[in-house]
Design an enzyme around this catalytic site. Sequence first.
Site, PDB file in Angstrom:
ATOM      1  N   LYS A   1      12.416  10.092  12.478  1.00  0.00           N
ATOM      2  CA  LYS A   1      11.783   9.896  13.781  1.00  0.00           C
ATOM      3  C   LYS A   1      12.616  10.590  14.870  1.00  0.00           C
ATOM      4  O   LYS A   1      13.757  11.013  14.616  1.00  0.00           O
ATOM      5  CB  LYS A   1      11.640   8.388  14.046  1.00  0.00           C
ATOM      6  CG  LYS A   1      10.762   7.668  13.005  1.00  0.00           C
ATOM      7  CD  LYS A   1      10.647   6.174  13.311  1.00  0.00           C
ATOM      8  CE  LYS A   1       9.873   5.448  12.222  1.00  0.00           C
ATOM      9  NZ  LYS A   1       9.744   3.991  12.490  1.00  0.00           N
TER      10      LYS A   1
ATOM     11  N   TYR B   1       0.036   5.690  12.359  1.00  0.00           N
ATOM     12  CA  TYR B   1       0.325   4.258  12.448  1.00  0.00           C
ATOM     13  C   TYR B   1      -0.929   3.435  12.766  1.00  0.00           C
ATOM     14  O   TYR B   1      -0.830   2.370  13.366  1.00  0.00           O
ATOM     15  CB  TYR B   1       1.413   4.012  13.498  1.00  0.00           C
ATOM     16  CG  TYR B   1       2.828   4.233  12.983  1.00  0.00           C
ATOM     17  CD1 TYR B   1       3.295   3.542  11.862  1.00  0.00           C
ATOM     18  CD2 TYR B   1       3.704   5.101  13.624  1.00  0.00           C
ATOM     19  CE1 TYR B   1       4.592   3.727  11.394  1.00  0.00           C
ATOM     20  CE2 TYR B   1       5.001   5.291  13.167  1.00  0.00           C
ATOM     21  CZ  TYR B   1       5.443   4.597  12.051  1.00  0.00           C
ATOM     22  OH  TYR B   1       6.726   4.776  11.591  1.00  0.00           O
TER      23      TYR B   1
ATOM     24  N   PHE C   1       3.225  -3.779  20.177  1.00  0.00           N
ATOM     25  CA  PHE C   1       4.181  -2.687  20.371  1.00  0.00           C
ATOM     26  C   PHE C   1       3.572  -1.307  20.090  1.00  0.00           C
ATOM     27  O   PHE C   1       4.278  -0.298  20.123  1.00  0.00           O
ATOM     28  CB  PHE C   1       5.415  -2.889  19.482  1.00  0.00           C
ATOM     29  CG  PHE C   1       5.094  -3.008  18.009  1.00  0.00           C
ATOM     30  CD1 PHE C   1       4.863  -1.888  17.222  1.00  0.00           C
ATOM     31  CD2 PHE C   1       5.024  -4.258  17.400  1.00  0.00           C
ATOM     32  CE1 PHE C   1       4.570  -1.991  15.874  1.00  0.00           C
ATOM     33  CE2 PHE C   1       4.728  -4.380  16.045  1.00  0.00           C
ATOM     34  CZ  PHE C   1       4.498  -3.238  15.285  1.00  0.00           C
TER      35      PHE C   1
ATOM     36  N   ARG D   1      11.949   3.495   0.099  1.00  0.00           N
ATOM     37  CA  ARG D   1      12.015   2.306   0.968  1.00  0.00           C
ATOM     38  C   ARG D   1      13.341   1.565   0.766  1.00  0.00           C
ATOM     39  O   ARG D   1      13.889   0.993   1.708  1.00  0.00           O
ATOM     40  CB  ARG D   1      10.838   1.375   0.672  1.00  0.00           C
ATOM     41  CG  ARG D   1       9.461   2.004   0.913  1.00  0.00           C
ATOM     42  CD  ARG D   1       8.902   1.818   2.280  1.00  0.00           C
ATOM     43  NE  ARG D   1       8.616   0.449   2.623  1.00  0.00           N
ATOM     44  CZ  ARG D   1       8.083   0.088   3.805  1.00  0.00           C
ATOM     45  NH1 ARG D   1       7.807   1.014   4.729  1.00  0.00           N
ATOM     46  NH2 ARG D   1       7.854  -1.171   4.071  1.00  0.00           N
TER      47      ARG D   1
ATOM     48  N   THR E   1      12.847  -3.061   7.936  1.00  0.00           N
ATOM     49  CA  THR E   1      12.255  -2.519   9.166  1.00  0.00           C
ATOM     50  C   THR E   1      13.170  -2.744  10.373  1.00  0.00           C
ATOM     51  O   THR E   1      13.389  -1.829  11.173  1.00  0.00           O
ATOM     52  CB  THR E   1      10.899  -3.197   9.438  1.00  0.00           C
ATOM     53  OG1 THR E   1      10.079  -3.031   8.290  1.00  0.00           O
ATOM     54  CG2 THR E   1      10.215  -2.606  10.660  1.00  0.00           C
TER      55      THR E   1
ATOM     56  N   ARG F   1      18.834   2.574   7.673  1.00  0.00           N
ATOM     57  CA  ARG F   1      18.716   1.761   8.898  1.00  0.00           C
ATOM     58  C   ARG F   1      19.922   0.838   9.055  1.00  0.00           C
ATOM     59  O   ARG F   1      20.373   0.582  10.179  1.00  0.00           O
ATOM     60  CB  ARG F   1      17.412   0.960   8.869  1.00  0.00           C
ATOM     61  CG  ARG F   1      16.177   1.837   9.095  1.00  0.00           C
ATOM     62  CD  ARG F   1      14.900   1.066   8.854  1.00  0.00           C
ATOM     63  NE  ARG F   1      13.700   1.841   9.121  1.00  0.00           N
ATOM     64  CZ  ARG F   1      12.496   1.513   8.677  1.00  0.00           C
ATOM     65  NH1 ARG F   1      12.326   0.435   7.930  1.00  0.00           N
ATOM     66  NH2 ARG F   1      11.446   2.256   8.976  1.00  0.00           N
TER      67      ARG F   1
ATOM     68  N   ASN G   1      14.321   2.921  14.799  1.00  0.00           N
ATOM     69  CA  ASN G   1      14.886   2.657  13.466  1.00  0.00           C
ATOM     70  C   ASN G   1      14.928   3.899  12.576  1.00  0.00           C
ATOM     71  O   ASN G   1      14.876   3.803  11.356  1.00  0.00           O
ATOM     72  CB  ASN G   1      14.180   1.478  12.802  1.00  0.00           C
ATOM     73  CG  ASN G   1      12.711   1.731  12.551  1.00  0.00           C
ATOM     74  OD1 ASN G   1      12.194   2.793  12.875  1.00  0.00           O
ATOM     75  ND2 ASN G   1      12.039   0.761  11.950  1.00  0.00           N
TER      76      ASN G   1
ATOM     77  N   HIS H   1      10.866   6.762   8.766  1.00  0.00           N
ATOM     78  CA  HIS H   1       9.677   6.135   8.189  1.00  0.00           C
ATOM     79  C   HIS H   1       9.572   6.492   6.708  1.00  0.00           C
ATOM     80  O   HIS H   1       9.919   7.612   6.328  1.00  0.00           O
ATOM     81  CB  HIS H   1       8.410   6.657   8.894  1.00  0.00           C
ATOM     82  CG  HIS H   1       7.153   6.462   8.091  1.00  0.00           C
ATOM     83  ND1 HIS H   1       6.468   5.266   8.064  1.00  0.00           N
ATOM     84  CD2 HIS H   1       6.483   7.289   7.247  1.00  0.00           C
ATOM     85  CE1 HIS H   1       5.436   5.380   7.251  1.00  0.00           C
ATOM     86  NE2 HIS H   1       5.415   6.597   6.740  1.00  0.00           N
TER      87      HIS H   1
ATOM     88  N   GLU I   1      -0.713   9.935   4.063  1.00  0.00           N
ATOM     89  CA  GLU I   1       0.252  10.498   5.011  1.00  0.00           C
ATOM     90  C   GLU I   1       0.638  11.934   4.634  1.00  0.00           C
ATOM     91  O   GLU I   1       0.800  12.779   5.517  1.00  0.00           O
ATOM     92  CB  GLU I   1       1.482   9.586   5.088  1.00  0.00           C
ATOM     93  CG  GLU I   1       1.135   8.244   5.733  1.00  0.00           C
ATOM     94  CD  GLU I   1       2.179   7.156   5.541  1.00  0.00           C
ATOM     95  OE1 GLU I   1       3.235   7.427   4.935  1.00  0.00           O
ATOM     96  OE2 GLU I   1       1.925   6.020   5.996  1.00  0.00           O
TER      97      GLU I   1
HETATM   98  P1  GTP Z   1       7.733   2.536   8.970  1.00  0.00           P
HETATM   99  O1  GTP Z   1       8.381   3.117   7.753  1.00  0.00           O
HETATM  100  O2  GTP Z   1       8.113   3.237  10.242  1.00  0.00           O
HETATM  101  O3  GTP Z   1       6.231   2.398   8.792  1.00  0.00           O
HETATM  102  O4  GTP Z   1       8.355   1.079   9.131  1.00  0.00           O
HETATM  103  P2  GTP Z   1       8.105  -0.185   8.189  1.00  0.00           P
HETATM  104  O5  GTP Z   1       7.074   0.118   7.156  1.00  0.00           O
HETATM  105  O6  GTP Z   1       9.438  -0.658   7.727  1.00  0.00           O
HETATM  106  O7  GTP Z   1       7.534  -1.254   9.225  1.00  0.00           O
HETATM  107  P3  GTP Z   1       6.061  -1.401   9.798  1.00  0.00           P
HETATM  108  O8  GTP Z   1       5.130  -0.426   9.152  1.00  0.00           O
HETATM  109  O9  GTP Z   1       5.711  -2.828   9.779  1.00  0.00           O
HETATM  110  O10 GTP Z   1       6.258  -0.999  11.335  1.00  0.00           O
HETATM  111  C1  GTP Z   1       6.098   0.336  11.754  1.00  0.00           C
HETATM  112  C2  GTP Z   1       7.097   0.664  12.830  1.00  0.00           C
HETATM  113  O11 GTP Z   1       6.756  -0.020  14.014  1.00  0.00           O
HETATM  114  C3  GTP Z   1       8.538   0.225  12.558  1.00  0.00           C
HETATM  115  O12 GTP Z   1       9.260   1.146  11.792  1.00  0.00           O
HETATM  116  C4  GTP Z   1       9.111   0.131  13.942  1.00  0.00           C
HETATM  117  O13 GTP Z   1       9.572   1.398  14.371  1.00  0.00           O
HETATM  118  C5  GTP Z   1       7.914  -0.278  14.770  1.00  0.00           C
HETATM  119  N1  GTP Z   1       7.986  -1.705  15.078  1.00  0.00           N
HETATM  120  C6  GTP Z   1       7.787  -2.753  14.246  1.00  0.00           C
HETATM  121  N2  GTP Z   1       7.944  -3.916  14.905  1.00  0.00           N
HETATM  122  C7  GTP Z   1       8.227  -3.578  16.203  1.00  0.00           C
HETATM  123  C8  GTP Z   1       8.489  -4.311  17.399  1.00  0.00           C
HETATM  124  O14 GTP Z   1       8.496  -5.530  17.394  1.00  0.00           O
HETATM  125  N3  GTP Z   1       8.739  -3.580  18.526  1.00  0.00           N
HETATM  126  C9  GTP Z   1       8.728  -2.214  18.535  1.00  0.00           C
HETATM  127  N4  GTP Z   1       8.985  -1.544  19.666  1.00  0.00           N
HETATM  128  N5  GTP Z   1       8.510  -1.494  17.435  1.00  0.00           N
HETATM  129  C10 GTP Z   1       8.248  -2.161  16.293  1.00  0.00           C
HETATM  130 MG    MG Z   2       5.220   0.984   7.635  1.00  0.00          MG
END
Ligand code: GTP
Ligand code: MG
Length: 157
Positions: free
Chosen positions: A9, A49, A57, A85, A91, A102, A112, A115, A126
């Site tokens: 990212k 997303y 968010f 992962r 996350t 992370r 973070n 992705h 994707e």
């Molecule tokens: P990705 O690999 O980026 O998809 O992350 P993930 O699969 O571990 O988590 P998820 O798909 O649930 O969330 C997608 C992304 O949304 C996260 O990686 C974060 O960057 C963002 N995100 C999740 N929760 C929050 C939050 O509470 N606040 C904010 N600002 N961003 C969030």
């Molecule tokens: Mg995700």
Amino acid sequence: MERTFVMVKPDGVRRGLVGPILTRFEQKGFKLQDLKLMMIDRELAEQHYGEHRERPFFGELVSFLTSGKVCAMVWEGPNAIAGARLLIGQTNPANAAPGTIRGDFALEVSENIIHGSDSAESAGREIALFFGDAEEPDIPRFNIDEIDSYPVEGTVH
Ligand code: GTP
Ligand code: MG
């Protein structure tokens, strides 16, 4: 062989973490199949997303993702989706174990670093979204396994 989509990212690119991240995936043994540094527009970020569209968010997430270049990648290997992962970690970086990307490089969920696709269905979607789903790439790709068959140009005999 299984393929997954991984994206550094904008925070990761800004902080110069593309190199260390590539190294971790390569050291694990995954094979890099494709990579590009690119800006993503709002439409692509929202599609990528889409599952989070209703989350509070979402606006912040899309703004963040379009704030600078990302490094989009396709990695291949046994169990690549779950394996990526595991390398990435939880996350929320506050909960991510040391040794994960992370866990080692980030503090906050909104920034973070990276992705990774969460399922075979997401990975297919994707990869197609970022790299197209053509069977044959437009540009011939260098294949390390075929190195001996490449012509050597400019060799002094
Ligand atoms: P990705 O690999 O980026 O998809 O992350 P993930 O699969 O571990 O988590 P998820 O798909 O649930 O969330 C997608 C992304 O949304 C996260 O990686 C974060 O960057 C963002 N995100 C999740 N929760 C929050 C939050 O509470 N606040 C904010 N600002 N961003 C969030
Ligand atoms: Mg995700």
